[in-house]
Design a protein around this motif. Structure first.
Motif, short mmCIF file in Angstrom:
data_model
loop_
_atom_site.label_atom_id
_atom_site.label_comp_id
_atom_site.label_asym_id
_atom_site.label_seq_id
_atom_site.Cartn_x
_atom_site.Cartn_y
_atom_site.Cartn_z
N VAL A 90 74.02 13.72 16.06
CA VAL A 90 73.55 15.00 16.60
C VAL A 90 74.73 15.91 16.92
CG1 VAL A 90 72.42 16.06 18.60
CG2 VAL A 90 71.37 14.11 17.46
N MET A 91 75.81 15.34 17.45
CA MET A 91 76.97 16.16 17.81
C MET A 91 77.74 16.64 16.58
SD MET A 91 77.12 16.76 20.99
CE MET A 91 76.06 16.32 22.34
N GLY A 92 77.53 15.98 15.45
CA GLY A 92 78.14 16.48 14.22
C GLY A 92 79.53 15.94 13.94
N ARG B 171 68.44 16.49 24.06
CA ARG B 171 69.48 16.68 25.08
C ARG B 171 70.44 17.80 24.69
NH1 ARG B 171 70.23 10.72 24.57
NH2 ARG B 171 68.75 9.82 26.04
N PRO C 252 69.88 22.62 24.62
CA PRO C 252 70.41 23.74 25.42
C PRO C 252 71.74 24.28 24.89
CG PRO C 252 69.63 22.00 26.86
CD PRO C 252 69.60 21.43 25.46
N SER D 206 72.24 28.13 23.72
CA SER D 206 73.19 28.91 24.51
C SER D 206 73.89 29.97 23.67
CB SER D 206 74.23 28.00 25.14
OG SER D 206 75.10 27.48 24.14
N LEU D 207 73.82 29.83 22.35
CA LEU D 207 74.48 30.82 21.48
C LEU D 207 73.64 32.09 21.42
CD1 LEU D 207 75.43 28.41 18.56
CD2 LEU D 207 76.99 29.43 20.20
N PRO D 208 74.28 33.26 21.50
CA PRO D 208 73.51 34.51 21.39
C PRO D 208 72.83 34.59 20.02
CG PRO D 208 75.76 34.92 22.12
CD PRO D 208 75.71 33.49 21.69
N PRO D 209 71.52 34.88 19.97
CA PRO D 209 70.83 34.98 18.68
C PRO D 209 71.46 36.04 17.79
CG PRO D 209 69.26 34.99 20.49
CD PRO D 209 70.62 35.12 21.11
N GLN D 210 71.45 35.79 16.49
CA GLN D 210 72.00 36.72 15.50
C GLN D 210 70.85 37.25 14.64
OE1 GLN D 210 75.32 37.55 15.29
NE2 GLN D 210 75.65 36.28 17.11
N ALA E 31 72.51 31.90 14.42
CA ALA E 31 73.59 31.82 15.41
C ALA E 31 74.32 30.48 15.30
CB ALA E 31 73.01 31.98 16.82
N ILE E 32 73.56 29.41 15.12
CA ILE E 32 74.17 28.08 14.98
C ILE E 32 75.02 28.02 13.71
CG2 ILE E 32 73.65 25.64 14.56
CD1 ILE E 32 71.04 26.16 16.23
N ARG F 164 78.20 30.08 14.02
CA ARG F 164 79.22 29.49 14.90
C ARG F 164 80.05 28.46 14.15
NH1 ARG F 164 82.85 29.15 17.14
NH2 ARG F 164 83.40 28.91 19.33
N GLN G 108 82.04 30.33 26.48
CA GLN G 108 80.80 31.05 26.14
C GLN G 108 79.60 30.42 26.84
OE1 GLN G 108 80.37 31.06 21.90
NE2 GLN G 108 81.89 32.67 21.60
N LEU G 109 79.59 29.10 26.82
CA LEU G 109 78.45 28.40 27.40
C LEU G 109 78.37 28.65 28.90
CD1 LEU G 109 76.17 26.37 26.79
CD2 LEU G 109 77.76 24.56 27.38
N ILE H 135 77.11 32.04 30.22
CA ILE H 135 75.68 32.31 30.18
C ILE H 135 75.06 31.96 31.51
CG2 ILE H 135 73.50 31.62 29.09
CD1 ILE H 135 75.26 31.06 26.58
N HIS I 85 71.58 24.96 33.69
CA HIS I 85 70.89 23.89 33.00
C HIS I 85 71.63 22.57 33.21
CE1 HIS I 85 69.18 21.51 29.76
NE2 HIS I 85 68.15 22.31 29.86
N MET J 6 72.42 20.34 31.14
CA MET J 6 73.49 20.10 30.17
C MET J 6 74.78 20.78 30.60
SD MET J 6 74.69 18.87 27.39
CE MET J 6 73.86 18.51 25.86
N LEU K 273 78.26 18.92 31.46
CA LEU K 273 79.48 19.24 30.71
C LEU K 273 80.63 19.58 31.66
CD1 LEU K 273 78.12 21.35 27.72
CD2 LEU K 273 79.51 19.29 27.54
N VAL L 126 84.20 17.16 22.49
CA VAL L 126 82.75 17.15 22.23
C VAL L 126 82.29 18.51 21.73
CG1 VAL L 126 80.48 17.05 23.34
CG2 VAL L 126 82.20 15.30 23.84
N LEU L 127 82.75 19.55 22.38
CA LEU L 127 82.29 20.90 22.01
C LEU L 127 82.85 21.34 20.66
CD1 LEU L 127 82.41 22.55 25.52
CD2 LEU L 127 80.39 21.93 24.20
N TYR M 123 80.56 19.73 18.31
CA TYR M 123 79.21 20.30 18.29
C TYR M 123 79.19 21.71 17.74
CZ TYR M 123 74.49 21.42 19.40
OH TYR M 123 73.18 21.78 19.26
N PHE M 124 80.07 22.57 18.24
CA PHE M 124 79.98 23.98 17.86
C PHE M 124 80.69 24.30 16.56
CE2 PHE M 124 78.86 24.62 22.34
CZ PHE M 124 77.74 25.41 22.15
#
Lengths: 243, 189
Positions: A18-20, A50, A53, A57-61, B35-36, B39, B121-122, B125, B129, B131, B135, B146-147, B150-151
Protein backbone atom coordinates in the motif's frame (compact mmCIF):
# COMPACT_ATOMS: atom_id res chain seq x y z
CA UNK A 1 9.40 -21.88 2.74
CA UNK A 2 6.05 -20.18 2.21
CA UNK A 3 6.46 -16.69 3.65
CA UNK A 4 2.82 -15.86 3.03
CA UNK A 5 1.71 -18.23 5.79
CA UNK A 6 3.14 -15.90 8.46
CA UNK A 7 0.71 -13.21 9.66
CA UNK A 8 3.52 -10.78 10.53
CA UNK A 9 5.03 -11.17 7.09
CA UNK A 10 1.66 -10.61 5.48
CA UNK A 11 1.17 -7.44 7.52
CA UNK A 12 4.59 -6.12 6.49
CA UNK A 13 4.09 -7.01 2.84
CA UNK A 14 0.58 -5.53 2.79
CA UNK A 15 1.85 -2.30 4.35
CA UNK A 16 4.70 -2.04 1.86
CA UNK A 17 2.32 -2.83 -0.99
CA UNK A 18 0.00 0.00 0.00
CA UNK A 19 2.83 2.41 0.84
CA UNK A 20 4.40 1.76 -2.56
CA UNK A 21 7.88 0.74 -1.49
CA UNK A 22 7.85 -2.56 -3.40
CA UNK A 23 9.65 -2.94 -6.70
CA UNK A 24 7.39 -3.71 -9.66
CA UNK A 25 8.53 -7.34 -9.74
CA UNK A 26 7.83 -7.90 -6.04
CA UNK A 27 4.50 -6.12 -6.31
CA UNK A 28 3.35 -8.33 -9.19
CA UNK A 29 4.36 -11.42 -7.22
CA UNK A 30 2.44 -10.19 -4.19
CA UNK A 31 -0.63 -9.45 -6.33
CA UNK A 32 -0.62 -13.10 -7.45
CA UNK A 33 -0.65 -14.10 -3.79
CA UNK A 34 -3.52 -11.67 -3.11
CA UNK A 35 -5.52 -13.18 -5.97
CA UNK A 36 -5.30 -16.61 -4.34
CA UNK A 37 -5.51 -15.56 -0.70
CA UNK A 38 -8.60 -13.52 0.27
CA UNK A 39 -7.20 -13.19 3.80
CA UNK A 40 -4.09 -11.45 2.45
CA UNK A 41 -6.23 -9.26 0.18
CA UNK A 42 -8.27 -8.34 3.26
CA UNK A 43 -5.12 -7.23 5.13
CA UNK A 44 -4.19 -5.09 2.13
CA UNK A 45 -7.67 -3.54 2.19
CA UNK A 46 -7.23 -2.66 5.87
CA UNK A 47 -3.90 -0.97 5.15
CA UNK A 48 -5.42 0.87 2.20
CA UNK A 49 -8.15 2.22 4.51
CA UNK A 50 -5.53 3.35 7.03
CA UNK A 51 -3.63 5.17 4.31
CA UNK A 52 -6.69 6.81 2.70
CA UNK A 53 -6.38 10.05 4.72
CA UNK A 54 -2.91 10.53 3.24
CA UNK A 55 -4.29 10.26 -0.27
CA UNK A 56 -7.20 12.60 0.49
CA UNK A 57 -4.83 15.13 2.06
CA UNK A 58 -3.61 16.12 -1.40
CA UNK A 59 -5.41 19.13 -2.92
CA UNK A 60 -7.71 17.85 -5.73
CA UNK A 61 -6.55 18.62 -9.27
CA UNK A 62 -9.11 19.52 -11.91
CA UNK A 63 -9.23 17.05 -14.78
CA UNK A 64 -8.85 18.43 -18.28
CA UNK A 65 -12.10 19.35 -20.00
CA UNK A 66 -11.90 16.44 -22.42
CA UNK A 67 -11.21 13.78 -19.82
CA UNK A 68 -14.64 12.14 -19.87
CA UNK A 69 -14.98 12.36 -23.64
CA UNK A 70 -11.62 10.66 -24.04
CA UNK A 71 -12.59 7.93 -21.60
CA UNK A 72 -16.00 7.41 -23.20
CA UNK A 73 -14.42 7.24 -26.65
CA UNK A 74 -11.85 4.70 -25.50
CA UNK A 75 -14.53 2.47 -24.00
CA UNK A 76 -17.18 3.29 -26.62
CA UNK A 77 -19.60 4.51 -23.95
CA UNK A 78 -22.47 6.85 -24.70
CA UNK A 79 -23.25 8.36 -21.30
CA UNK A 80 -24.16 12.05 -21.35
CA UNK A 81 -22.27 12.68 -24.57
CA UNK A 82 -25.64 13.60 -26.01
CA UNK A 83 -29.19 13.32 -24.66
CA UNK A 84 -30.14 9.67 -24.91
CA UNK A 85 -33.32 8.42 -26.43
CA UNK A 86 -35.92 6.99 -24.10
CA UNK A 87 -35.19 3.38 -25.06
CA UNK A 88 -31.44 3.89 -24.54
CA UNK A 89 -32.09 5.19 -21.03
CA UNK A 90 -34.21 2.15 -20.38
CA UNK A 91 -31.78 -0.40 -21.69
CA UNK A 92 -28.39 1.08 -20.69
CA UNK A 93 -28.24 -0.19 -17.09
CA UNK A 94 -29.49 -3.66 -17.86
CA UNK A 95 -27.01 -6.55 -17.66
CA UNK A 96 -26.87 -8.54 -20.87
CA UNK A 97 -28.34 -11.63 -19.22
CA UNK A 98 -31.29 -9.71 -17.84
CA UNK A 99 -31.91 -8.10 -21.20
CA UNK A 100 -31.81 -11.47 -22.93
CA UNK A 101 -34.11 -12.96 -20.33
CA UNK A 102 -36.49 -10.02 -20.65
CA UNK A 103 -36.57 -10.41 -24.42
CA UNK A 104 -37.26 -14.14 -24.12
CA UNK A 105 -40.05 -13.51 -21.64
CA UNK A 106 -41.38 -10.64 -23.71
CA UNK A 107 -41.58 -12.82 -26.80
CA UNK A 108 -42.74 -16.03 -25.20
CA UNK A 109 -45.30 -14.75 -22.71
CA UNK A 110 -47.63 -13.20 -25.30
CA UNK A 111 -47.53 -16.41 -27.34
CA UNK A 112 -48.25 -18.52 -24.29
CA UNK A 113 -50.97 -16.11 -23.23
CA UNK A 114 -52.52 -16.19 -26.70
CA UNK A 115 -52.59 -19.99 -26.60
CA UNK A 116 -54.17 -19.84 -23.15
CA UNK A 117 -56.78 -17.37 -24.30
CA UNK A 118 -57.63 -19.48 -27.32
CA UNK A 119 -57.97 -22.69 -25.31
CA UNK A 120 -59.44 -21.37 -22.08
CA UNK A 121 -63.21 -21.48 -21.78
CA UNK A 122 -63.08 -18.50 -19.45
CA UNK A 123 -60.63 -16.25 -21.22
CA UNK A 124 -59.97 -13.09 -19.26
CA UNK A 125 -57.79 -10.01 -19.49
CA UNK A 126 -54.41 -9.97 -17.72
CA UNK A 127 -54.84 -7.80 -14.60
CA UNK A 128 -53.04 -4.48 -14.51
CA UNK A 129 -49.75 -5.29 -12.77
CA UNK A 130 -46.16 -4.27 -12.23
CA UNK A 131 -43.52 -6.85 -13.13
CA UNK A 132 -39.78 -6.82 -12.47
CA UNK A 133 -37.36 -9.33 -13.94
CA UNK A 134 -34.11 -9.15 -11.98
CA UNK A 135 -30.79 -10.76 -12.87
CA UNK A 136 -27.73 -11.67 -10.82
CA UNK A 137 -24.48 -9.72 -11.44
CA UNK A 138 -23.43 -12.64 -13.64
CA UNK A 139 -26.46 -12.04 -15.86
CA UNK A 140 -28.36 -15.15 -14.78
CA UNK A 141 -32.10 -15.04 -14.00
CA UNK A 142 -32.37 -14.16 -10.31
CA UNK A 143 -35.73 -12.94 -9.08
CA UNK A 144 -39.18 -12.21 -10.51
CA UNK A 145 -41.21 -9.51 -8.75
CA UNK A 146 -44.86 -8.76 -9.47
CA UNK A 147 -47.74 -6.87 -7.89
CA UNK A 148 -51.26 -5.82 -8.88
CA UNK A 149 -51.41 -2.16 -9.85
CA UNK A 150 -53.46 -1.13 -6.83
CA UNK A 151 -52.43 -3.96 -4.53
CA UNK A 152 -50.19 -3.84 -1.49
CA UNK A 153 -48.84 -7.38 -1.75
CA UNK A 154 -45.76 -8.20 -3.84
CA UNK A 155 -45.33 -11.73 -5.18
CA UNK A 156 -41.74 -12.92 -5.48
CA UNK A 157 -40.26 -15.93 -7.19
CA UNK A 158 -36.60 -16.68 -6.48
CA UNK A 159 -34.98 -18.25 -9.53
CA UNK A 160 -31.39 -18.17 -8.25
CA UNK A 161 -31.14 -18.30 -4.45
CA UNK A 162 -28.25 -16.53 -2.71
CA UNK A 163 -26.78 -17.29 0.73
CA UNK A 164 -27.69 -14.57 3.24
CA UNK A 165 -25.42 -14.30 6.35
CA UNK A 166 -26.99 -14.48 9.81
CA UNK A 167 -28.24 -11.10 10.99
CA UNK A 168 -28.80 -9.95 7.41
CA UNK A 169 -31.66 -10.00 4.92
CA UNK A 170 -32.40 -9.25 1.28
CA UNK A 171 -33.70 -5.70 0.83
CA UNK A 172 -35.75 -4.53 -2.14
CA UNK A 173 -35.04 -1.13 -3.74
CA UNK A 174 -36.63 0.81 -6.56
CA UNK A 175 -34.23 2.83 -8.74
CA UNK A 176 -35.64 5.94 -10.39
CA UNK A 177 -34.62 7.55 -13.69
CA UNK A 178 -31.84 9.47 -11.96
CA UNK A 179 -30.37 6.26 -10.56
CA UNK A 180 -31.45 7.07 -7.00
CA UNK A 181 -32.42 3.99 -4.94
CA UNK A 182 -35.37 4.08 -2.51
CA UNK A 183 -36.04 1.32 0.02
CA UNK A 184 -39.22 -0.70 -0.51
CA UNK A 185 -38.74 -3.21 2.30
CA UNK A 186 -37.19 -6.45 3.45
CA UNK A 187 -37.82 -9.61 1.46
CA UNK A 188 -38.97 -12.75 3.28
CA UNK A 189 -36.49 -15.62 3.54
CA UNK A 190 -36.12 -17.13 0.09
CA UNK A 191 -37.26 -20.63 -0.83
CA UNK A 192 -36.20 -21.44 -4.42
CA UNK A 193 -39.14 -22.14 -6.67
CA UNK A 194 -41.73 -21.04 -4.09
CA UNK A 195 -43.87 -17.92 -4.50
CA UNK A 196 -43.19 -15.60 -1.57
CA UNK A 197 -45.21 -12.60 -0.48
CA UNK A 198 -44.12 -9.22 0.83
CA UNK A 199 -46.37 -6.42 2.10
CA UNK A 200 -45.94 -2.86 0.88
CA UNK A 201 -46.57 0.15 3.10
CA UNK A 202 -48.31 1.89 0.17
CA UNK A 203 -50.23 0.78 -2.96
CA UNK A 204 -48.02 -0.72 -5.65
CA UNK A 205 -48.83 2.13 -8.01
CA UNK A 206 -47.20 4.60 -5.63
CA UNK A 207 -44.30 2.33 -4.75
CA UNK A 208 -43.41 1.27 -8.29
CA UNK A 209 -44.50 4.21 -10.46
CA UNK A 210 -41.13 6.05 -10.18
CA UNK A 211 -39.18 2.80 -10.69
CA UNK A 212 -37.12 2.38 -13.81
CA UNK A 213 -35.46 -0.62 -12.23
CA UNK A 214 -35.75 -2.81 -9.16
CA UNK A 215 -32.74 -4.09 -7.24
CA UNK A 216 -31.93 -6.16 -4.17
CA UNK A 217 -28.97 -5.92 -1.82
CA UNK A 218 -27.96 -7.86 1.29
CA UNK A 219 -28.36 -5.59 4.31
CA UNK A 220 -27.89 -5.85 8.06
CA UNK A 221 -31.09 -6.46 10.04
CA UNK A 222 -30.50 -3.42 12.26
CA UNK A 223 -31.01 -0.58 11.66
CA UNK A 224 -33.15 -0.44 8.47
CA UNK A 225 -30.95 1.03 5.70
CA UNK A 226 -31.72 4.39 4.13
CA UNK A 227 -29.39 3.68 1.24
CA UNK A 228 -27.87 0.41 -0.03
CA UNK A 229 -24.70 -0.36 1.91
CA UNK A 230 -23.74 -3.37 -0.18
CA UNK A 231 -23.59 -4.08 -3.93
CA UNK A 232 -26.82 -5.18 -5.59
CA UNK A 233 -27.19 -8.95 -5.86
CA UNK A 234 -30.25 -8.80 -8.12
CA UNK A 235 -31.15 -6.00 -10.51
CA UNK A 236 -33.41 -5.54 -13.51
CA UNK A 237 -36.12 -3.55 -15.28
CA UNK A 238 -39.51 -2.82 -13.79
CA UNK A 239 -42.45 -2.53 -16.19
CA UNK A 240 -46.21 -2.05 -16.05
CA UNK A 241 -48.62 -4.49 -17.70
CA UNK A 242 -51.38 -2.18 -18.92
CA UNK A 243 -51.85 0.50 -21.54
CA UNK B 1 -23.03 10.35 2.41
CA UNK B 2 -19.25 11.02 2.32
CA UNK B 3 -16.99 10.53 -0.66
CA UNK B 4 -15.88 7.05 0.43
CA UNK B 5 -19.44 5.75 0.83
CA UNK B 6 -20.62 7.37 -2.38
CA UNK B 7 -17.66 5.86 -4.22
CA UNK B 8 -18.41 2.39 -2.84
CA UNK B 9 -22.03 2.71 -4.00
CA UNK B 10 -20.96 3.82 -7.47
CA UNK B 11 -18.39 1.02 -7.74
CA UNK B 12 -21.11 -1.51 -6.89
CA UNK B 13 -23.28 -0.12 -9.68
CA UNK B 14 -20.33 -0.07 -12.08
CA UNK B 15 -19.81 -3.77 -11.40
CA UNK B 16 -23.30 -4.25 -12.85
CA UNK B 17 -22.37 -2.30 -15.98
CA UNK B 18 -24.02 0.99 -15.03
CA UNK B 19 -22.52 3.60 -17.35
CA UNK B 20 -24.12 6.56 -15.60
CA UNK B 21 -22.50 5.41 -12.35
CA UNK B 22 -19.17 5.24 -14.16
CA UNK B 23 -19.62 8.83 -15.34
CA UNK B 24 -20.54 9.89 -11.82
CA UNK B 25 -17.44 8.18 -10.42
CA UNK B 26 -15.24 9.94 -12.97
CA UNK B 27 -16.68 13.29 -11.91
CA UNK B 28 -16.52 12.49 -8.19
CA UNK B 29 -13.05 11.02 -7.73
CA UNK B 30 -11.19 11.95 -10.93
CA UNK B 31 -9.72 15.08 -9.34
CA UNK B 32 -8.59 13.05 -6.29
CA UNK B 33 -6.95 10.38 -8.42
CA UNK B 34 -5.29 13.04 -10.57
CA UNK B 35 -3.83 14.64 -7.44
CA UNK B 36 -2.31 11.31 -6.40
CA UNK B 37 -0.91 10.63 -9.86
CA UNK B 38 0.50 14.16 -10.17
CA UNK B 39 2.20 13.94 -6.78
CA UNK B 40 4.06 10.84 -7.95
CA UNK B 41 4.74 11.76 -11.58
CA UNK B 42 5.16 15.55 -11.22
CA UNK B 43 3.81 15.65 -14.77
CA UNK B 44 0.21 16.65 -15.50
CA UNK B 45 -0.07 14.98 -18.91
CA UNK B 46 1.41 11.75 -17.62
CA UNK B 47 -0.84 11.89 -14.56
CA UNK B 48 -3.95 12.33 -16.74
CA UNK B 49 -2.86 9.27 -18.73
CA UNK B 50 -2.54 7.34 -15.48
CA UNK B 51 -6.06 8.27 -14.38
CA UNK B 52 -7.43 7.27 -17.77
CA UNK B 53 -5.66 3.92 -17.56
CA UNK B 54 -6.99 3.29 -14.05
CA UNK B 55 -10.59 4.06 -15.05
CA UNK B 56 -10.40 2.08 -18.30
CA UNK B 57 -9.11 -0.94 -16.39
CA UNK B 58 -11.79 -0.46 -13.74
CA UNK B 59 -14.58 -0.51 -16.32
CA UNK B 60 -13.19 -3.49 -18.21
CA UNK B 61 -12.41 -5.58 -15.15
CA UNK B 62 -15.04 -4.42 -12.69
CA UNK B 63 -16.37 -7.94 -12.26
CA UNK B 64 -12.98 -9.62 -12.18
CA UNK B 65 -11.50 -8.16 -9.04
CA UNK B 66 -9.63 -10.23 -6.51
CA UNK B 67 -11.61 -12.27 -4.00
CA UNK B 68 -11.58 -10.46 -0.67
CA UNK B 69 -10.44 -7.22 -2.29
CA UNK B 70 -13.07 -4.65 -1.41
CA UNK B 71 -14.01 -2.19 -4.12
CA UNK B 72 -13.49 1.10 -2.32
CA UNK B 73 -12.09 4.57 -2.75
CA UNK B 74 -8.97 3.51 -0.84
CA UNK B 75 -8.45 0.66 -3.29
CA UNK B 76 -8.78 3.08 -6.23
CA UNK B 77 -6.17 5.34 -4.61
CA UNK B 78 -3.73 2.47 -4.18
CA UNK B 79 -4.20 1.32 -7.77
CA UNK B 80 -3.71 4.88 -9.04
CA UNK B 81 -0.48 5.30 -7.10
CA UNK B 82 0.84 1.99 -8.39
CA UNK B 83 0.05 2.94 -11.98
CA UNK B 84 1.72 6.32 -11.46
CA UNK B 85 4.79 4.68 -9.96
CA UNK B 86 4.96 2.29 -12.92
CA UNK B 87 4.67 5.20 -15.35
CA UNK B 88 7.54 7.05 -13.68
CA UNK B 89 9.71 3.95 -13.51
CA UNK B 90 9.22 3.38 -17.24
CA UNK B 91 10.77 6.78 -17.87
CA UNK B 92 13.65 6.39 -15.46
CA UNK B 93 16.08 4.25 -17.50
CA UNK B 94 16.93 7.34 -19.52
CA UNK B 95 17.80 9.30 -16.37
CA UNK B 96 19.85 7.17 -13.96
CA UNK B 97 19.57 7.96 -10.29
CA UNK B 98 23.32 8.20 -9.78
CA UNK B 99 26.41 7.94 -11.92
CA UNK B 100 30.17 8.41 -11.85
CA UNK B 101 31.93 10.97 -14.00
CA UNK B 102 35.18 10.38 -15.85
CA UNK B 103 37.14 11.26 -12.72
CA UNK B 104 35.25 8.61 -10.77
CA UNK B 105 33.32 11.11 -8.70
CA UNK B 106 29.78 10.09 -7.77
CA UNK B 107 26.81 12.31 -8.65
CA UNK B 108 23.16 12.10 -7.66
CA UNK B 109 20.67 12.96 -10.37
CA UNK B 110 17.77 12.76 -7.93
CA UNK B 111 17.28 16.06 -6.12
CA UNK B 112 14.85 16.99 -3.45
CA UNK B 113 11.58 18.58 -4.49
CA UNK B 114 11.80 22.31 -3.80
CA UNK B 115 8.12 22.54 -2.95
CA UNK B 116 6.88 21.85 0.52
CA UNK B 117 7.58 18.30 1.70
CA UNK B 118 4.71 15.82 1.81
CA UNK B 119 4.68 16.00 5.57
CA UNK B 120 4.60 19.78 5.56
CA UNK B 121 1.73 19.71 3.10
CA UNK B 122 -0.07 17.14 5.17
CA UNK B 123 0.35 18.96 8.43
CA UNK B 124 -0.67 22.26 6.86
CA UNK B 125 -4.08 20.85 6.14
CA UNK B 126 -6.57 21.66 8.80
CA UNK B 127 -7.89 18.81 10.81
CA UNK B 128 -6.67 16.33 13.33
CA UNK B 129 -7.05 12.98 11.70
CA UNK B 130 -5.71 9.91 13.45
CA UNK B 131 -3.24 9.31 10.63
CA UNK B 132 -1.78 12.80 11.02
CA UNK B 133 -1.43 12.41 14.79
CA UNK B 134 0.28 9.06 14.38
CA UNK B 135 2.64 10.39 11.72
CA UNK B 136 3.67 13.23 14.02
CA UNK B 137 4.53 10.64 16.66
CA UNK B 138 7.17 9.05 14.42
CA UNK B 139 10.80 10.12 14.47
CA UNK B 140 11.66 12.55 11.70
CA UNK B 141 13.82 10.38 9.44
CA UNK B 142 11.63 7.26 9.53
CA UNK B 143 8.62 9.49 8.89
CA UNK B 144 10.33 11.04 5.88
CA UNK B 145 11.14 7.57 4.57
CA UNK B 146 7.50 6.45 4.81
CA UNK B 147 6.19 9.59 3.17
CA UNK B 148 8.74 9.48 0.36
CA UNK B 149 7.58 5.96 -0.35
CA UNK B 150 3.92 6.90 -0.18
CA UNK B 151 3.83 10.26 -1.93
CA UNK B 152 6.66 9.88 -4.42
CA UNK B 153 6.52 6.17 -5.07
CA UNK B 154 10.18 5.62 -4.29
CA UNK B 155 11.46 2.10 -3.64
CA UNK B 156 13.61 1.28 -0.63
CA UNK B 157 16.74 1.75 -2.76
CA UNK B 158 15.58 5.11 -4.06
CA UNK B 159 14.63 6.32 -0.58
CA UNK B 160 18.07 5.25 0.60
CA UNK B 161 19.64 7.34 -2.15
CA UNK B 162 17.36 10.32 -1.53
CA UNK B 163 17.98 10.40 2.22
CA UNK B 164 21.60 9.27 1.83
CA UNK B 165 21.20 6.60 4.46
CA UNK B 166 22.13 2.88 4.21
CA UNK B 167 19.55 0.63 2.56
CA UNK B 168 19.26 -1.60 5.63
CA UNK B 169 18.59 1.40 7.82
CA UNK B 170 15.85 2.64 5.50
CA UNK B 171 14.17 -0.77 5.41
CA UNK B 172 14.24 -0.98 9.20
CA UNK B 173 12.86 2.57 9.53
CA UNK B 174 9.96 1.82 7.23
CA UNK B 175 9.19 -1.54 8.82
CA UNK B 176 9.20 -0.08 12.33
CA UNK B 177 7.30 3.03 11.25
CA UNK B 178 4.52 1.06 9.58
CA UNK B 179 4.19 -1.17 12.61
CA UNK B 180 4.11 1.92 14.80
CA UNK B 181 1.46 3.55 12.62
CA UNK B 182 -0.72 0.45 12.77
CA UNK B 183 -0.50 0.21 16.56
CA UNK B 184 -1.03 3.94 16.97
CA UNK B 185 -4.08 4.02 14.68
CA UNK B 186 -5.62 0.94 16.27
CA UNK B 187 -5.05 2.48 19.71
CA UNK B 188 -6.82 5.69 18.74
CA UNK B 189 -9.64 4.12 16.74
Amino acid sequence: MNWYMHPKTNEALAANYVMGTMSARVRRRFEKVMAQRPDVAQIVSQWAERALPLALSLPPQTLSAGSWTRLADTLELNVAASPKRWWQRWLAPVPVGALAMGLVLGLSLPIAWQQYVQTSPTAMQLPESYVGVLATPQGNPGLIVSSLRRGTIVDLKVVTALPVPAGHHLHLWRIDKDGVPTALGALPAAIPGEILHMSLSQPAEEAFFPALELAVSIESDQPPPGQPTQPFVYRGLCGKIWK
Amino acid sequence: MDIANTTADLLARIALGDQSAFRALHDLVGSRLLAIAMRVTQDRALAEDVVQEVLVTLWKQSEGRMAGQALTLSWLCVVTRHRAIDAVRKLQPTTPLSWKDEAGEEHQHDVEDESASPLTQLLEIEGDHVMQRCLRALDEWPRQAVLLGYFEGLTHIEISARLQRPLGTVKAWIRRSLNGLKLCMEGQA
